[in-house]
Design a protein around this motif. Structure first.
Motif, mmCIF file in Angstrom:
data_model
loop_
_atom_site.group_PDB
_atom_site.id
_atom_site.type_symbol
_atom_site.label_atom_id
_atom_site.label_comp_id
_atom_site.label_asym_id
_atom_site.label_seq_id
_atom_site.Cartn_x
_atom_site.Cartn_y
_atom_site.Cartn_z
ATOM 1 N N GLY A 156 0.801 -1.213 0.000
ATOM 2 C CA GLY A 156 0.000 0.000 0.000
ATOM 3 C C GLY A 156 0.834 1.262 0.000
ATOM 4 N N ASP A 157 2.166 1.116 -0.070
ATOM 5 C CA ASP A 157 3.025 2.297 -0.135
ATOM 6 C C ASP A 157 3.036 2.850 -1.550
ATOM 7 O OD1 ASP A 157 3.923 2.560 2.482
ATOM 8 O OD2 ASP A 157 5.342 0.905 2.212
ATOM 9 N N ARG A 158 3.175 4.159 -1.630
ATOM 10 C CA ARG A 158 3.244 4.789 -2.933
ATOM 11 C C ARG A 158 4.572 4.447 -3.600
ATOM 12 N NH1 ARG A 158 2.291 11.187 -4.229
ATOM 13 N NH2 ARG A 158 3.101 11.170 -6.343
ATOM 14 N N VAL A 159 4.514 4.211 -4.881
ATOM 15 C CA VAL A 159 5.731 3.913 -5.627
ATOM 16 C C VAL A 159 6.281 5.222 -6.182
ATOM 17 C CG1 VAL A 159 6.704 2.628 -7.548
ATOM 18 C CG2 VAL A 159 4.812 1.657 -6.241
ATOM 19 N N GLY A 160 7.502 5.548 -5.774
ATOM 20 C CA GLY A 160 8.171 6.699 -6.367
ATOM 21 C C GLY A 160 7.786 8.042 -5.793
ATOM 22 N N THR A 161 8.389 8.421 -4.665
ATOM 23 C CA THR A 161 8.275 9.807 -4.194
ATOM 24 C C THR A 161 9.677 10.291 -3.951
ATOM 25 O OG1 THR A 161 7.909 8.887 -2.014
ATOM 26 C CG2 THR A 161 6.018 9.918 -3.096
ATOM 27 N N GLY A 162 9.900 11.544 -4.182
ATOM 28 C CA GLY A 162 11.242 12.073 -4.051
ATOM 29 C C GLY A 162 11.403 12.955 -2.830
ATOM 30 N N ILE A 163 12.574 12.893 -2.234
ATOM 31 C CA ILE A 163 12.910 13.769 -1.117
ATOM 32 C C ILE A 163 13.953 14.762 -1.618
ATOM 33 C CG2 ILE A 163 13.870 13.857 1.201
ATOM 34 C CD1 ILE A 163 11.582 12.215 1.526
ATOM 35 N N ASN A 164 13.821 16.010 -1.185
ATOM 36 C CA ASN A 164 14.791 17.021 -1.564
ATOM 37 C C ASN A 164 15.373 17.674 -0.327
ATOM 38 O OD1 ASN A 164 14.469 17.060 -4.501
ATOM 39 N ND2 ASN A 164 12.397 17.743 -4.030
ATOM 40 N N LEU A 165 16.485 18.348 -0.512
ATOM 41 C CA LEU A 165 17.025 19.199 0.542
ATOM 42 C C LEU A 165 16.695 20.647 0.186
ATOM 43 C CD1 LEU A 165 18.714 19.301 3.164
ATOM 44 C CD2 LEU A 165 20.714 19.688 1.737
ATOM 45 N N TYR A 166 15.992 21.310 1.115
ATOM 46 C CA TYR A 166 15.625 22.700 0.891
ATOM 47 C C TYR A 166 16.452 23.592 1.793
ATOM 48 C CZ TYR A 166 11.415 21.342 -1.624
ATOM 49 O OH TYR A 166 10.537 20.840 -2.536
ATOM 50 N N VAL A 167 16.616 24.831 1.375
ATOM 51 C CA VAL A 167 17.255 25.806 2.247
ATOM 52 C C VAL A 167 16.341 27.035 2.316
ATOM 53 C CG1 VAL A 167 18.603 26.860 0.372
ATOM 54 C CG2 VAL A 167 19.381 27.070 2.745
ATOM 55 N N VAL A 168 16.294 27.656 3.494
ATOM 56 C CA VAL A 168 15.519 28.888 3.653
ATOM 57 C C VAL A 168 16.407 30.044 3.215
ATOM 58 C CG1 VAL A 168 14.267 30.360 5.252
ATOM 59 C CG2 VAL A 168 14.293 27.892 5.601
ATOM 60 N N ASN A 169 15.924 30.801 2.232
ATOM 61 C CA ASN A 169 16.700 31.929 1.729
ATOM 62 C C ASN A 169 16.520 33.147 2.626
ATOM 63 O OD1 ASN A 169 17.485 30.447 -0.501
ATOM 64 N ND2 ASN A 169 15.574 30.937 -1.567
ATOM 65 N N THR A 170 17.346 34.152 2.385
ATOM 66 C CA THR A 170 17.275 35.352 3.224
ATOM 67 C C THR A 170 15.990 36.149 2.990
ATOM 68 O OG1 THR A 170 18.657 36.342 1.538
ATOM 69 C CG2 THR A 170 19.735 35.745 3.603
ATOM 70 N N ASP A 171 15.262 35.847 1.898
ATOM 71 C CA ASP A 171 13.988 36.550 1.704
ATOM 72 C C ASP A 171 12.814 35.747 2.276
ATOM 73 O OD1 ASP A 171 13.957 34.495 -0.030
ATOM 74 O OD2 ASP A 171 13.592 35.666 -1.834
ATOM 75 N N GLY A 172 13.105 34.633 2.937
ATOM 76 C CA GLY A 172 12.047 33.864 3.583
ATOM 77 C C GLY A 172 11.420 32.812 2.694
ATOM 78 N N ASN A 173 11.917 32.653 1.465
ATOM 79 C CA ASN A 173 11.413 31.586 0.603
ATOM 80 C C ASN A 173 12.342 30.379 0.670
ATOM 81 O OD1 ASN A 173 9.083 32.889 -0.422
ATOM 82 N ND2 ASN A 173 10.434 34.170 -1.673
ATOM 83 N N TYR A 174 11.880 29.276 0.082
ATOM 84 C CA TYR A 174 12.699 28.070 0.081
ATOM 85 C C TYR A 174 13.259 27.848 -1.308
ATOM 86 C CZ TYR A 174 9.882 27.127 4.225
ATOM 87 O OH TYR A 174 9.253 27.214 5.420
ATOM 88 N N SER A 175 14.405 27.231 -1.373
ATOM 89 C CA SER A 175 14.823 26.740 -2.678
ATOM 90 C C SER A 175 15.506 25.395 -2.512
ATOM 91 C CB SER A 175 15.733 27.746 -3.389
ATOM 92 O OG SER A 175 16.795 28.087 -2.547
ATOM 93 N N ILE A 176 15.465 24.617 -3.580
ATOM 94 C CA ILE A 176 16.033 23.272 -3.530
ATOM 95 C C ILE A 176 17.545 23.357 -3.646
ATOM 96 C CG2 ILE A 176 16.165 21.066 -4.739
ATOM 97 C CD1 ILE A 176 13.279 21.385 -5.495
ATOM 98 N N VAL A 177 18.238 22.631 -2.775
ATOM 99 C CA VAL A 177 19.687 22.564 -2.850
ATOM 100 C C VAL A 177 20.045 21.405 -3.759
ATOM 101 C CG1 VAL A 177 21.799 22.262 -1.530
ATOM 102 C CG2 VAL A 177 19.841 23.410 -0.502
ATOM 103 N N LYS A 178 20.862 21.681 -4.743
ATOM 104 C CA LYS A 178 21.270 20.597 -5.643
ATOM 105 C C LYS A 178 22.370 19.792 -4.962
ATOM 106 C CE LYS A 178 18.811 21.384 -9.428
ATOM 107 N NZ LYS A 178 17.603 21.473 -8.611
ATOM 108 N N ILE A 179 22.088 18.541 -4.755
ATOM 109 C CA ILE A 179 23.089 17.685 -4.127
ATOM 110 C C ILE A 179 23.810 16.880 -5.196
ATOM 111 C CG2 ILE A 179 23.408 15.672 -2.680
ATOM 112 C CD1 ILE A 179 21.500 16.756 -0.754
#
Lengths: 382, 303
Positions: A359-382
């Motif tokens: 019953g688990d979903r097949v294929g979900t992705g995890i990302n690393l986010y960082v909080v920017n100085t303007d208060g928004n998030y962006s994805i960190v490319k690993i």
């Protein structure tokens, strides 16, 4: 003659009205939503309700399911507490017209609730419960549209820690099933990777205001990366108090920490530069279903859901509608059969969805986010 | 050594919150013999009033009064607003049922607590709110390796000042003597010509006002406020009241401070997870061995 014509017209109009009436009177397909509408996580429940209603609107505007039947949502509150969750599940299964349930947000609530759904043979789809063992219990009717903590823990140990070139890791959780589960997965994965020292592993009590004592202890272990797996209200306080007592380790939050409230509580000066391991937020999706969802949600409620979980609830509704429509039935066995065996790559809001045997979903992705100085998030490319 | 000094300061700060809230419990219990379970929610209400003024009215209050002026104004208005709420709750929830005895009044207090808590949730929303950093800047002093939050010092000084004022009123003025007399025996005091209604009015305004001020301080210090926080703080403050001797105002002050320091040291040197266990163990021990509390009056006085 003229009179006959009139009567005929009236009869025709009446019959058309009548037939429309018959169509409209087809009973709606009722789907239950169990979520925390009150209590500390009430905001998650509120957004889940809004998201599911938006998704129902999307399905209904395309003509509903089973040849024109509309989807109706029945919401019950579980306050994110296990006991209330069991009661809420009982309430939903006692309603004969409810064909399946979207349940629920917290892992510790999902556990008793899913047992009840299982007993009464109702399909239930969790949307925020990520603890690994939930799907390892051999349940037939349990599904989830969110990922599992073990993928996140492995991601933390194998990708995030090496990304910061760190060796000394502190892991803090709040003793809830979810946070403890994620913390343990992360620790086990770190031990498996080797070359990483878990120098601190302990719990805090959620709902309090002062965490300086555990943080002082953590400071003495001198970590390079500080992973907090609990929820955003505590995460906000903890990063603030940690910085104030002089902990300068990289702060990484788990996927319950990301939220605009995290920034408000921590203050932007401390929140900026914090990282989070996280399922993708709705704003990063550009597939047509997501675009439609975003437009409809924004139109109705003014902003987008600030966490990923409500969108998984909307996904659950899309999945259920599809299964009901394609299997041509609201019967639980038919739905389970369709979801497990025939649904692959169903284009839902957060991308293609399929389910494995557990019953688990097949294929979900995890990302690393960082909080920017303007208060928004962006994805960190690993 | 460094840790113990830092934790002592933290303990005193959290203890001064407990003390301020505990004084409201103690005053009401002293005169009315009523455990005002709604008191913790008065504290939450004060916190949200301060939030409304500082954060939602940010452009006005902080631009006209400056950062520190804004904080003082927020505390003042929270004190006044919470005092008014206290009086209103007394009128609606307690006064009509005093004749029915003490137990119905306690039940009514619990009801009032639940009502206020939910009203706060409806008005300000269920999500936790924050005193944002734009209105409360952080000032961390680094003195010889010790990191000290200036707000901590201010909060400590301010709460001692407030407690001092209250102590002075109760112990040194004629009005205070009237309060103490009513606490000893309400009926006899009334027969002696003391205006009991005025006393009740006073304690139900002042106790919540102190709680409300503590609410704003908690908001400034921790930033995060939530509609359920009154229960936790209220329970600790109630424990502090028992520890110091219920009905005794200096007792409430000392009880709160002792409890705060105990909590901090206990969780530093025993275990964080058992922090609350530690606090309530103290409560149980006090109830067993010295039911009147540290500074409690002797029971013989009542006979």
């Amino acid at each position: 003659m003229n009179r006959m014509k009139h009567i005929l017209t009236i009869v025709m109009i009446l019959s058309v009205c009548f037939s429309i009436n018959v169509l409209a009177q087809q009973p709606p397909v009722v789907i239950g939503l169990q979520g925390p509408l009150t209590g500390a996580e009430a905001i998650e429940g509120e957004m889940a309700k809004q998201s599911v209603e938006t998704a129902a609107k999307m399905v209904n505007e395309k003509g509903g399911v089973l040849g024109g039947r509309m989807i109706k949502i029945e919401v019950v509150d579980d306050a994110c507490q296990p006991r209330a969750g069991a009661l809420a599940a009982m309430k939903l299964v006692s309603m004969k017209e409810v064909v399946a349930a979207i349940a629920t947000y917290g892992s510790s609530v999902t556990q008793p609730a899913s047992d009840i759904y299982e007993k009464f043979k109702k399909v239930n789809i969790a949307y925020g419960a990520t603890v690994t063992h939930l799907s390892e219990r051999g349940l037939q009717y349990f599904f989830r549209t969110c990922g599992r903590t073990d993928t996140q823990g492995i991601f933390f140990a194998e990708e995030v820690v090496p990304y910061f070139k760190a060796k000394r890791v502190a892991i803090m959780h709040d003793n809830t099933s979810f946070a403890l589960g994620l913390a343990e997965e992360a620790r086990n994965a770190a031990l498996a990777v080797g070359n990483i020292d878990v120098v601190y592993f302990d719990a805090i009590t959620p709902g309090e205001s002062d965490y300086t004592v555990p943080l002082t202890k953590l400071r003495e272990t001198n970590p390079e990366v500080f992973y907090f797996t609990g929820y955003f209200p505590e995460a906000g306080l903890i990063i603030r108090q940690a910085r104030e007592i002089g902990i300068d380790a990289v702060f990484v939050g788990g996927d319950a920490a990301i939220n605009e409230d995290f920034i408000r509580i921590a203050g932007l000066e401390y929140a900026a530069g914090c990282y989070m391991t996280q399922e993708a937020l709705i704003e990063y999706f550009t597939n047509p279903e997501a675009m439609e969802f975003k437009a409809k949600y924004q139109e109705a409620y003014g902003s987008l859901p600030s966490s990923p979980w409500p969108v998984y609830a909307a996904d659950a509704l899309m999945v259920l509608a599809e299964a009901i429509d394609k299997s041509g039935s609201t019967d639980s066995e038919a739905l389970v059969n369709y979801l497990k065996n025939e649904m692959t790559e169903f284009p839902s809001i957060t991308g293609p969805i399929g389910f494995d045997e557990k019953g688990d979903r097949v294929g979900t992705g995890i990302n690393l986010y960082v909080v920017n100085t303007d208060g928004n998030y962006s994805i960190v490319k690993i | 050594m460094k840790i113990i000094i830092e934790q002592l300061l933290n303990g005193l700060t959290i203890g001064s919150f407990y003390s301020l809230i505990a004084m409201g419990y103690s005053m009401v219990y002293g005169v009315m013999k009523l455990i005002n379970f709604a008191h913790g929610d008065f504290f939450t209400f004060g916190s949200y009033l301060g939030y409304t003024l500082l954060v939602m009215g940010i452009s006005y209050v902080t631009s006209t009064l400056g950062v520190w002026g804004g904080m003082i104004a927020a505390m003042l208005i929270a004190a006044i607003g919470t005092g008014i709420l206290g009086i209103v709750v007394e009128r609606i929830a307690y006064r009509p049922i005093y004749p029915a005895g003490r137990l119905p009044a306690v039940v009514s207090a619990l009801g009032a607590s639940i009502f206020i808590q939910n009203a706060i949730m409806v008005i300000w929303g269920p999500r936790p709110q924050a005193y944002t950093s734009e209105v409360i800047p952080g000032y961390i002093l680094n003195i010889a390796g010790f990191r000290i939050n200036i707000l901590q010092i201010i909060i400590l000084l301010l709460s001692f000042l407030l407690m001092g004022i209250l102590y002075y009123i109760v112990q040194k003025t004629t009005f205070g003597a009237a309060i103490r007399a009513s606490a000893l025996d309400r009926e006899t005091a009334a027969l002696m010509g003391i205006n009991i209604n005025l006393i009740i009015f006073f304690i139900f305004a002042l106790g919540p006002a102190l709680g409300g001020t503590a609410g704003v301080m908690v908001g400034m210090y921790y930033r995060k406020i939530s509609f359920i926080m009154g229960w936790n703080f209220g329970l600790k403050a109630f424990t502090a009241t028992i520890l110091g001797g219920i009905g005794n105002i200096p007792g409430a002050m000392i009880g709160g401070l002792i409890l705060g320091v105990l909590e901090m040291l206990g969780s530093t040197y025993v275990s964080t997870a058992y922090k609350d266990v530690f606090v309530f163990l103290v409560l149980i021990l006090v109830l067993i061995f010295r039911p009147t509390g540290i500074l409690g009056e002797k029971i013989a006085e009542k006979v």
